[in-house]
Design a protein around this motif. Structure first.
Motif, mmCIF file in Angstrom:
data_model
loop_
_atom_site.group_PDB
_atom_site.id
_atom_site.type_symbol
_atom_site.label_atom_id
_atom_site.label_comp_id
_atom_site.label_asym_id
_atom_site.label_seq_id
_atom_site.Cartn_x
_atom_site.Cartn_y
_atom_site.Cartn_z
ATOM 1 N N ILE A 61 0.856 -1.195 0.000
ATOM 2 C CA ILE A 61 0.000 0.000 0.000
ATOM 3 C C ILE A 61 0.893 1.246 0.000
ATOM 4 C CG2 ILE A 61 -1.831 1.261 1.166
ATOM 5 C CD1 ILE A 61 -2.738 -1.454 0.127
ATOM 6 N N VAL A 92 -0.758 -3.362 -4.407
ATOM 7 C CA VAL A 92 -2.209 -3.215 -4.447
ATOM 8 C C VAL A 92 -2.564 -1.769 -4.752
ATOM 9 C CG1 VAL A 92 -4.348 -3.439 -3.132
ATOM 10 C CG2 VAL A 92 -2.513 -5.130 -2.842
ATOM 11 N N ILE A 93 -1.899 -0.843 -4.086
ATOM 12 C CA ILE A 93 -1.983 0.574 -4.444
ATOM 13 C C ILE A 93 -0.557 1.039 -4.697
ATOM 14 C CG2 ILE A 93 -2.662 2.892 -3.751
ATOM 15 C CD1 ILE A 93 -4.785 1.694 -1.979
ATOM 16 N N CYS A 136 -3.987 1.220 -8.848
ATOM 17 C CA CYS A 136 -4.186 0.033 -8.016
ATOM 18 C C CYS A 136 -4.119 -1.185 -8.922
ATOM 19 C CB CYS A 136 -5.504 0.093 -7.242
ATOM 20 S SG CYS A 136 -6.992 0.088 -8.265
ATOM 21 N N LEU A 187 -7.182 -3.432 -0.304
ATOM 22 C CA LEU A 187 -7.720 -2.232 -0.938
ATOM 23 C C LEU A 187 -8.921 -1.715 -0.154
ATOM 24 C CD1 LEU A 187 -7.754 -0.160 -3.198
ATOM 25 C CD2 LEU A 187 -9.065 -1.775 -4.594
ATOM 26 N N SER A 225 -12.738 -5.124 -9.328
ATOM 27 C CA SER A 225 -12.419 -3.691 -9.251
ATOM 28 C C SER A 225 -13.698 -2.847 -9.302
ATOM 29 C CB SER A 225 -11.464 -3.294 -10.378
ATOM 30 O OG SER A 225 -12.095 -3.247 -11.643
#
Length: 385
Positions: free
Chosen positions: A84, A121-122, A149, A176, A233
């Protein structure tokens, strides 16, 4: 002043001029049409028999983030130490002196969205930049434009090798969601505190970076190849009411009706290359055309350096060969890309008041033998054959 005259002009704004002219002043398009009279001291480019188009735009690449011919020392797109990392900004890694910028101009690409890769993930914040300059601060069109992401294989592979989460698609989605929940709470506390600094939450650089997403000021730019990852998503974006653009969208042709019904745009590619991993097993140049015919706004990407950015026109041409309407394929690397990136007030079409980002081709850019004769960015000739 600069006048381009006698060319076949594709404005990508609806009009095509068979023998048109464009007058440029102070980096902007002052006038476009036929029979334009320019001041006697204006520089003139005679484009008779040539094609004049807006500079091409790649809506998803990593230009300047992975430098050409260098390896690790020039690889600055993936901070693979924390899944992240929304606080990371592309502008702090882009090297505008990388020779790929020059090659991009030679290929008629004048503007790109560039940013972090898909290890996390990000991954961080994308920027829209011009492809000419020696200082990134002077090349920015808009920054940040999106928060990267990633779903699917890449985060799984990176963190499985480290024996830490995420090692599954469940964990990717969970991380997320956790970040979006924390960002919502951080936003609420800031709003509740108002002007009372004593009530403000402790400063958190990650949450500060996420505020633009939570406030609807920029979208999540979601790396997703497989149909199930695309739908995950969408599910998460809807849960939190945040904006979303679909990136890669490799299996988008399998679920085109869902993408259309959700009102989302797709940035498709890179479609020219090997099926190097399982989630690319359905890779095909059919995808942009299928999505477009279903009513989805489509842009076409190179994912540079996966495909060298100078070949963006080839990617669009191959989509046309696979069934996409030729004009729609041109839109996918001009006005559609600009609209998806929310920079169409400046670039993407030839229109009075917009940036003078213009390319003169000797043939139609989808012709394999075509060459760029002039590339103009902000009214300046930055490449000449």
């Amino acid at each position: 002043m600069l006048l381009i005259k006698n060319g076949k002009i594709f404005t990508m704004d609806g009009a095509v001029y068979e023998e048109g002219s464009i007058l440029i002043e102070q980096g902007k398009i002052k006038e476009i049409g036929e029979n334009i009279v320019a001041p006697l001291d204006a520089e003139v480019i005679d484009a008779e028999g040539k094609i004049v188009m807006p500079g091409f735009i790649d809506a998803h690449c990593h230009l300047g983030m992975w430098e050409d011919s260098i390896g690790f020392e020039g690889a600055d797109g993936n901070e693979m130490t924390d899944p992240i990392t929304p606080q990371l900004r592309a502008i702090d890694a882009i090297n505008p002196l990388d020779r790929s910028f020059e090659e991009s101009r030679e290929g008629g690409v004048t503007c790109v969205a560039t940013g972090p890769g898909s290890a996390n993930v990000i991954g961080g914040q994308f920027a829209a930049i011009k492809t000419y300059g020696d200082r990134i601060d002077d090349m920015v069109v808009k920054e940040p434009i999106a928060m990267k992401c990633a779903f699917g294989e890449n985060p799984k592979r990176v963190y499985n090798d480290k024996n830490k989460s995420p090692m599954t698609r469940m964990a990717t989605a969970s991380l997320l969601r956790e970040t979006l929940m924390k960002a919502n709470e951080y936003k609420r506390k800031l709003e509740d505190a108002g002007d009372d600094s004593s009530k403000r939450p402790d400063f958190d650089i990650k949450m500060e970076a996420m505020l633009k997403v939570m406030n609807g000021e920029m979208p999540l730019k979601a790396h997703a190849h497989r149909a199930d990852d695309i739908l995950t998503s969408i599910r998460i974006a809807k849960e939190f009411g945040v904006k979303l653009t679909l990136e890669h969208c490799t299996e988008g042709h399998l679920i085109a009706h869902h993408i259309k019904n959700e009102g989302l745009s797709a940035v498709v590619g890179p479609s020219f290359g090997e099926r190097s991993k399982f989630e690319l097993k359905n890779l095909t140049f059919d995808t942009p055309g299928v999505l477009n015919k279903a009513g989805v706004k489509v842009a076409i990407m190179t994912d540079h350096p996966v495909i060298p950015l100078k070949h963006l026109n080839l990617c669009a041409a191959l989509a046309t060969k696979a069934g996409m309407d030729e004009n729609e394929a041109l839109k996918a690397i001009t006005i559609n890309a600009a609209e998806i990136l929310d920079i169409d007030d400046r670039v993407g079409s030839l229109k009075e008041g917009k940036d003078a980002d213009i390319v003169v081709w000797d043939k139609h850019p989808f012709d394999l033998m075509s060459e760029v004769l002039y590339t103009i960015i902000d009214g300046e000739v930055v490449y000449k054959k």
